[in-house]
Design an enzyme around this catalytic site. Structure first.
Site, PDB file in Angstrom:
ATOM      1  N   ASP A  68      48.006  35.350  46.512  1.00  0.00           N
ATOM      2  CA  ASP A  68      46.162  34.854  47.232  1.00  0.00           C
ATOM      3  C   ASP A  68      46.021  36.005  47.642  1.00  0.00           C
ATOM      4  O   ASP A  68      46.831  36.326  48.077  1.00  0.00           O
ATOM      5  CB  ASP A  68      47.246  33.073  47.620  1.00  0.00           C
ATOM      6  CG  ASP A  68      45.403  32.798  47.671  1.00  0.00           C
ATOM      7  OD1 ASP A  68      44.668  32.414  46.645  1.00  0.00           O
ATOM      8  OD2 ASP A  68      45.664  31.691  48.532  1.00  0.00           O
ATOM      9  N   THR A  69      44.620  36.176  47.087  1.00  0.00           N
ATOM     10  CA  THR A  69      43.570  36.927  47.876  1.00  0.00           C
ATOM     11  C   THR A  69      43.019  36.457  48.040  1.00  0.00           C
ATOM     12  O   THR A  69      42.108  35.907  47.755  1.00  0.00           O
ATOM     13  CB  THR A  69      43.410  38.165  46.646  1.00  0.00           C
ATOM     14  OG1 THR A  69      45.387  38.608  46.424  1.00  0.00           O
ATOM     15  CG2 THR A  69      42.829  39.610  46.842  1.00  0.00           C
TER      16      THR A  69
END
Length: 191
Positions: A68-69
């Site tokens: 996840d960014t």
């Protein structure tokens, strides 16, 4: 070694595939017949990465990793952060997200920001976490045609180009995801 990358984002899949050594066979969700929408319900990047990796391991039995960014803007108290992909609302749209961010920063001098990626790896009943950070700033307007997401308005520290003006090779050596994947690969090479 076969590893599932728990993402439906084809841009991300391609980007990560380019960084992995030939010894790792990367499988997509489509490759394992997973067409489920895995909701990102956690309040942290690490939590969402773990949630997605655990879902694949539990329901499909594969060694896998998920990421996840988030783009964290200093003058917006870390926003959009975990909500980066849907910053302008549903349905998710990169153009609208960038437009909203530029509008929110219109009268702010401090444009410092960082991209942060968390990767959660589930392998042989063990769990590991890797992180990558790329500091930079938000540009006043879009520059470049490459990349995806916020790439056209993010200029990494020490560079004169946005991510969207760089080749994938240039971006992958310095990007948040590139750094996190390098840590993942180094770990897997010694696993």
């Amino acid at each position: 070694m076969k590893l599932v990358f728990a993402t439906n984002n084809l841009n991300k899949l391609k980007e990560v595939q380019e960084m992995l050594p030939d010894t790792i066979e990367l499988l997509s969700l489509k490759d394992i017949n997973c067409f489920d929408e895995i909701d990102e319900t956690e309040t942290s990047l690490e939590g969402n990465a773990k949630l997605k990796a655990d879902y694949i391991t539990t329901n499909f039995g594969f060694n896998c990793f998920a990421d996840d960014t988030g783009l964290e803007v200093e003058s917006l108290e870390g926003k959009p952060g975990v909500y980066s992909a849907r910053f302008a609302g549903e349905p998710a749209n990169s153009g609208k997200n960038m437009q909203k961010l530029l509008l929110d920063l219109e009268h702010k001098r401090n444009r410092k920001a960082q991209f942060r990626t968390a990767i959660s790896l589930n392998i042989n009943d063990e769990k590991f976490l890797f992180q990558g950070v790329c500091k930079g700033e938000i540009l006043m307007k879009k520059k470049g045609e490459k990349g995806f997401g916020y790439d056209p308005i993010f200029k990494p520290q020490g560079f004169n180009q946005s991510f969207a003006e760089m080749t994938s090779e240039e971006k992958n050596t310095i990007s948040h995801r590139g750094i996190a994947v390098q840590k993942l690969v180094a770990f897997l090479n010694n696993y």
